[in-house]
Design an enzyme around this catalytic site. Structure first.
Site, PDB file in Angstrom:
ATOM      1  N   CYS A  47       1.724  63.201  35.485  1.00  0.00           N
ATOM      2  CA  CYS A  47       1.356  61.869  35.991  1.00  0.00           C
ATOM      3  C   CYS A  47      -0.145  61.684  35.777  1.00  0.00           C
ATOM      4  CB  CYS A  47       1.711  61.793  37.470  1.00  0.00           C
ATOM      5  SG  CYS A  47       0.963  60.384  38.315  1.00  0.00           S
ATOM      6  N   CYS A  84      -1.734  54.037  36.976  1.00  0.00           N
ATOM      7  CA  CYS A  84      -0.836  52.874  36.903  1.00  0.00           C
ATOM      8  C   CYS A  84      -0.641  52.185  38.247  1.00  0.00           C
ATOM      9  CB  CYS A  84       0.527  53.295  36.381  1.00  0.00           C
ATOM     10  SG  CYS A  84       0.487  54.662  35.239  1.00  0.00           S
ATOM     11  N   THR A  96      -0.959  58.899  44.928  1.00  0.00           N
ATOM     12  CA  THR A  96      -1.136  59.445  43.585  1.00  0.00           C
ATOM     13  C   THR A  96      -2.547  59.142  43.081  1.00  0.00           C
ATOM     14  OG1 THR A  96       1.198  59.096  43.117  1.00  0.00           O
ATOM     15  CG2 THR A  96      -0.257  59.302  41.224  1.00  0.00           C
ATOM     16  N   GLU A 112      -1.596  64.256  44.524  1.00  0.00           N
ATOM     17  CA  GLU A 112      -1.098  63.443  45.644  1.00  0.00           C
ATOM     18  C   GLU A 112      -1.971  63.739  46.866  1.00  0.00           C
ATOM     19  OE1 GLU A 112       1.302  61.233  45.211  1.00  0.00           O
ATOM     20  OE2 GLU A 112       1.784  61.907  43.182  1.00  0.00           O
ATOM     21  N   HIS A 118       6.014  48.845  39.317  1.00  0.00           N
ATOM     22  CA  HIS A 118       5.926  50.307  39.243  1.00  0.00           C
ATOM     23  C   HIS A 118       7.243  50.923  38.762  1.00  0.00           C
ATOM     24  CE1 HIS A 118       3.202  53.541  39.605  1.00  0.00           C
ATOM     25  NE2 HIS A 118       3.922  54.228  40.473  1.00  0.00           N
ATOM     26  N   TYR A 130       7.793  53.485  35.251  1.00  0.00           N
ATOM     27  CA  TYR A 130       8.482  54.767  35.090  1.00  0.00           C
ATOM     28  C   TYR A 130       9.303  54.819  33.799  1.00  0.00           C
ATOM     29  CZ  TYR A 130       7.229  56.679  39.637  1.00  0.00           C
ATOM     30  OH  TYR A 130       6.529  57.208  40.681  1.00  0.00           O
ATOM     31  N   CYS A 132       6.032  56.177  31.576  1.00  0.00           N
ATOM     32  CA  CYS A 132       5.358  57.465  31.817  1.00  0.00           C
ATOM     33  C   CYS A 132       6.335  58.636  31.808  1.00  0.00           C
ATOM     34  CB  CYS A 132       4.577  57.416  33.125  1.00  0.00           C
ATOM     35  SG  CYS A 132       5.555  57.558  34.625  1.00  0.00           S
ATOM     36  N   GLU A 181       8.822  62.958  41.796  1.00  0.00           N
ATOM     37  CA  GLU A 181       8.281  61.597  41.747  1.00  0.00           C
ATOM     38  C   GLU A 181       9.269  60.640  41.089  1.00  0.00           C
ATOM     39  OE1 GLU A 181       4.691  60.793  39.470  1.00  0.00           O
ATOM     40  OE2 GLU A 181       3.838  59.905  41.264  1.00  0.00           O
TER      41      GLU A 181
HETATM   42 FE1  SF4 Z   1       2.025  58.489  37.630  1.00  0.00          FE
HETATM   43 FE2  SF4 Z   1       3.981  57.375  36.228  1.00  0.00          FE
HETATM   44 FE3  SF4 Z   1       3.187  56.265  38.539  1.00  0.00          FE
HETATM   45 FE4  SF4 Z   1       1.629  56.214  36.323  1.00  0.00          FE
HETATM   46  S1  SF4 Z   1       3.656  55.207  36.613  1.00  0.00           S
HETATM   47  S2  SF4 Z   1       0.978  56.673  38.400  1.00  0.00           S
HETATM   48  S3  SF4 Z   1       2.054  58.198  35.432  1.00  0.00           S
HETATM   49  S4  SF4 Z   1       4.164  58.254  38.244  1.00  0.00           S
HETATM   50 FE    FE Z   2       4.163  57.266  41.169  1.00  0.00          FE
END
Ligand code: SF4
Ligand code: FE
Length: 490
Positions: free
Chosen positions: A100, A104, A191, A257, A292, A296, A299, A447
């Site tokens: 991660c 984001c 995060t 985290e 968000h 995902y 990422c 996550e």
């Molecule tokens: Fe982390 Fe993925 Fe959330 Fe970006 S979208 S902060 S890489 S978990």
């Molecule tokens: Fe996250």
């Protein structure tokens, strides 16, 4: 300043004087702490790639507010093409870091607060939107990393914020002053928190009319007095203190985290973007979560690419890659990973313009995307473990491989091929361990389950957004239960 270099970003962090605790001790120099530094490196990649002409199209955008070239992580999406590029950028960063990369959450919060404040102002005659535009200009001009803070401590889950025996279970206003408010509470699972310059807070859930003190959104710098940070530990984290870099699996990068406590923190008026508009809390939460959940689909796919690569490499190293079932398992990993990507792209391509002018993803498809993310990475990880064999959980430590007396024997009996050094096998197995069980598994698996909302949260949204009555009518027309108005020919 349009785009910061990684070095400038690191220099910024060194200026921050924050109240940080880890393993029961106060941490003074967190930038150079071996447990924390890999997560800072991951965030730094968001700055590094934006400097690279090869990635300019994905990593940068033109600000609709200033006309300047900015990092895409500070951008307000201006088209469905922007939404698609966001997902592609996240896949790229997942590939480059294998974890991660943390930036984001703020990007998703920017876009949700931007369009929600516009709608609050339209309905209530407030001026939050202009304030937020001014804030976004500051963020873009200084290329800031901002952490979006949503998940409260939540106390007794059967009770809403206003009914909690401890009102601080959800962050709320405890004092009003002429020039701002004082807030108290705690945001969990933050995060990338201490790798950010600023914090952008949003409410955690839909609120009742009498829960106005909990309907608060604002932004403050990380080192605002009263902020306390407690670093969350991760599986195998102390391996980073042992020296060497084989046993940590991912040599340079990691996630982060942080438990984030607001211990009576003052927020000035010009940084408040919602204060008491309970009827908009649900909209803000839903949109932030939607953005968000789209994220995902980028990422986790990028991290999945690294795990597929590790599975391919270890089967090559161990001499089994030509077996048909091995090939088929790797194809299955790719199929699952690309399905996630398809969802990320689909909810972006089907996005639409909001009243405020920025673009919102298709919420139903974004929720379907994240629902799949709660499952497929687990299956991808299961196959990777199947292909790796059991040695990645029984292998001796790096220090045994280097021991003057037994190191030679350890290497001799862990070598799998005359052309592949024992250390390569050792490193690749540790990477698979890291991604499926170690520190990166926090970002890749747990996550995937709980980040951007646990699976049930997506199912609730899917139930709300799918028009079942329409589907029922389609069936009834086909089988003659209802007349079919489409048939107008003899
Ligand atoms: Fe982390 Fe993925 Fe959330 Fe970006 S979208 S902060 S890489 S978990
Ligand atoms: Fe996250």
């Amino acid at each position: 300043m349009a785009l910061k270099t990684p070095q400038q970003y690191l220099d910024d962090l060194r200026q921050l004087k924050i109240d940080l605790y880890m393993f029961g001790e106060k941490v003074e120099n967190y930038v150079d702490h071996p447990i924390i530094r890999p997560s800072i490196n991951a965030m730094a990649m968001t700055y590094k790639l934006a400097q690279d002409p090869e990635y300019e199209d994905l990593m940068t955008a033109t600000s609709n507010l200033t006309g300047q070239k900015i990092n895409r992580f500070t951008h307000l999406h201006q088209s469905t093409e922007d939404l698609v590029k966001k997902v592609k950028m996240q896949r790229l960063l997942g590939q480059k870091t294998g974890c991660c990369f943390q930036r984001c959450v703020g990007m998703d919060a920017f876009n949700a607060v931007f369009n929600t404040t516009y709608e609050i102002d339209q309905a209530k005659g407030t001026n939050y939107h202009q304030r937020f535009i001014d804030y976004m200009k500051y963020v873009q001009e200084n290329d800031l990393a901002v952490d979006g803070c949503m998940t409260d401590a939540r106390g007794d889950r059967s009770k809403s914020p206003g009914q909690q025996p401890d009102p601080d279970a959800y962050l709320h206003v405890v004092e009003r002053r002429e020039d701002g408010v004082v807030v108290r509470g705690c945001k969990l699972h933050q995060t990338g928190m201490i790798n950010s310059h600023e914090i952008l807070v949003m409410p955690n859930n839909a609120l009742k009319e009498d829960e106005k003190e909990w309907a608060i959104s604002f932004a403050i710098p990380l080192d605002t007095p009263g902020m306390i940070y407690v670093y969350g530990r991760q599986s195998c984290d102390t391996r980073k203190l042992e020296g060497g870099n084989v046993d940590i699996g991912n040599v340079h990068f990691g996630g982060q985290e942080v438990m984030t406590i607001f211990n009576d923190v003052f927020v000035p008026n010009d940084r408040i973007f919602m204060d008491g508009e309970t009827e908009f809390a649900g909209t803000l939460v839903e949109r932030f979560a939607g953005y968000h959940r789209q994220s995902y689909g980028g990422c986790k796919v990028g991290v999945g690419d690294t795990l597929i690569g590790a599975a391919k490499a270890i089967t090559d190293y161990q001499g089994v890659s030509r077996a048909s079932h091995v090939k088929d398992k790797i194809i299955e990993m790719c199929h699952l990973n690309e399905t996630l990507y398809s969802c990320g792209i689909a909810c972006s391509a089907e996005g639409h313009k909001t009243a405020a002018g920025n673009y919102l993803i298709d919420l139903l498809l974004a929720n379907v995307c994240k629902q799949n993310v709660t499952r497929f990475p687990y299956e991808i990880a299961r196959i990777a473990q199947d292909l790796a064999g059991g040695f990645f959980v029984t292998m001796p430590s790096e220090k045994d491989f280097e021991h003057p007396e037994i190191g030679g024997l350890v290497k001799k009996y862990t070598a799998s091929s005359s052309t592949v050094p024992a250390e390569h096998r050792q490193r690749m197995l540790r990477l698979i361990e890291n991604l499926t069980m170690g520190c990166a598994a926090v970002g890749y698996l747990t996550e995937s389950m709980h980040g951007a909302g646990s699976p049930q949260a997506q199912r609730i949204m899917i139930a709300r957004l799918v028009d079942l009555e329409h589907r029922k009518e389609l069936a009834e027309r086909l089988c003659g239960v209802k007349e079919n108005p489409d048939i107008d020919w003899e």
